[in-house]
Design an enzyme around this catalytic site. Structure first.
Site, mmCIF file in Angstrom:
data_model
loop_
_atom_site.group_PDB
_atom_site.id
_atom_site.type_symbol
_atom_site.label_atom_id
_atom_site.label_comp_id
_atom_site.label_asym_id
_atom_site.label_seq_id
_atom_site.Cartn_x
_atom_site.Cartn_y
_atom_site.Cartn_z
ATOM 1 N N THR A 1 35.363 38.491 80.654
ATOM 2 C CA THR A 1 33.918 38.162 80.335
ATOM 3 C C THR A 1 33.573 39.570 79.504
ATOM 4 O O THR A 1 33.843 40.351 80.089
ATOM 5 C CB THR A 1 33.032 37.921 81.439
ATOM 6 O OG1 THR A 1 33.560 36.796 82.010
ATOM 7 C CG2 THR A 1 31.640 37.844 80.632
ATOM 8 N N HIS B 1 26.900 33.140 77.577
ATOM 9 C CA HIS B 1 26.910 33.571 79.176
ATOM 10 C C HIS B 1 25.789 32.267 79.566
ATOM 11 O O HIS B 1 25.178 32.692 80.600
ATOM 12 C CB HIS B 1 26.526 34.742 79.533
ATOM 13 C CG HIS B 1 27.029 35.252 80.661
ATOM 14 N ND1 HIS B 1 28.192 35.879 80.919
ATOM 15 C CD2 HIS B 1 26.769 35.098 82.170
ATOM 16 C CE1 HIS B 1 28.492 36.354 81.922
ATOM 17 N NE2 HIS B 1 27.588 35.736 82.928
#
Length: 308
Positions: free
Chosen positions: A168, A288
């Site tokens: 991420t 996200h």
């Protein structure tokens, strides 16, 4: 055909016909702090709302007079066969939505023939999940300031036979989620009168969590010196997201990880190009879930240019 899994379902769950039905059930079954953690976005939730609005604005091109007697939605994702063009993305604190939530979700995904990705911030540890399922799964990695922890986490993913590593890139600074602040979100829940009343009205949730293997972050507990309590673990996490994260770190990770490398958080064409030259084998076009930079474009609106 009825299976052991469907037979164990509650009557209300068997009647669920959509994600909206499941969301409504969770609203009444899961304590508010954890429900809103999964359901809400950051700041004014403009990006979260854009994700929904822009996706709902898309429509199918309906054609007729075409033989659709044989239909096949199978595909390949990150080099793996998948029965559907879907995967279970990483969800932090999943084991606080239901006891052993990560294990149950991984089993469900594997039964459906689609990939499952475990979050760094899971409740069940990577070893817990690996021991409870039959096939390899993906692992999502947060690059913390403590690079020793990152190196150790990659080694654990290799030992657990994870088939892909998803890094991420869009959480080097934590976006504020107003609901988490208002709810005083902690793991396990903070002992307050409001939380006690909320939990007391969710007995099935409480029983599932009590029966679960863990009550805190499984991938962190016992791994960080002096960080064995829930409070100190939470404090460590809050200071560990690294604002210096950059593409050189991805090249370092590429040198440690031997398998497919997925970069998550791409919204810009140029970043997609850089990812391709930094050793990534796949990318996830994502904001996200509207939980980080509020005001970013929706994921679906960014997808066409990046795919092209």
């Amino acid at each position: 055909m009825a299976t052991a899994e469907t037979s164990a379902m509650s009557p209300s769950l068997r009647k669920a016909t959509s994600i909206s039905d499941l969301r409504e059930m969770a609203l009444h079954r899961v304590p508010r702090a954890f429900f809103q953690y999964g359901d809400h976005g950051s700041y004014a939730q403009a990006t979260l709302n854009a994700n929904r609005h822009d996706l709902e604005a898309l429509s199918f091109r309906q054609r007729i007079g075409i033989d659709v007697g044989v239909r096949d939605l199978s595909t390949t994702i990150a080099g793996e066969p998948s029965a559907l063009p879907f995967a279970f993305g990483p969800i932090g604190l999943l084991g606080m939505q239901h006891g052993d939530g990560e294990i149950l979700a991984c089993r469900a995904a594997q039964a459906a023939g689609i990939p499952f990705c475990l979050s760094t911030m899971s409740i069940c540890s990577i070893e817990d999940v690996a021991a409870a399922v039959e096939k390899p799964f993906w692992f999502q990695l947060y690059v913390m300031r403590d690079r020793g922890f990152v190196r150790d986490m990659i080694a654990r993913a290799i030992a657990a036979r994870c088939s892909a590593l998803m890094v991420t890139m869009d959480m080097n600074m934590l976006g504020q989620r107003h609901c988490d602040v208002k709810n005083g979100l902690t793991v396990p829940p903070k002992v307050t009168l409001a939380n006690l009343v909320d939990v007391a009205t969710k007995p099935s949730w409480g029983l599932s969590v009590l029966r679960g293997k863990r009550k805190t972050f499984g991938n962190l507990a016992g791994r960080i010196k002096g960080m064995d309590s829930v409070t100190t673990l939470a404090q460590w996490v809050s200071t560990q997201f690294d604002p210096t994260l950059n593409w050189r770190d991805i090249e370092w990770i590429r040198g440690l990880w031997p398998g497919p490398l997925v970069i998550k958080g791409v919204l810009d064409v140029e970043d997609a190009r850089i990812a391709a030259t930094s050793g990534a084998t796949s990318i996830v076009v994502s904001n996200h879930g509207g939980r980080q930079l509020d005001g970013a474009p929706s994921s679906i609106s960014a997808l066409p240019a990046i795919a092209e």
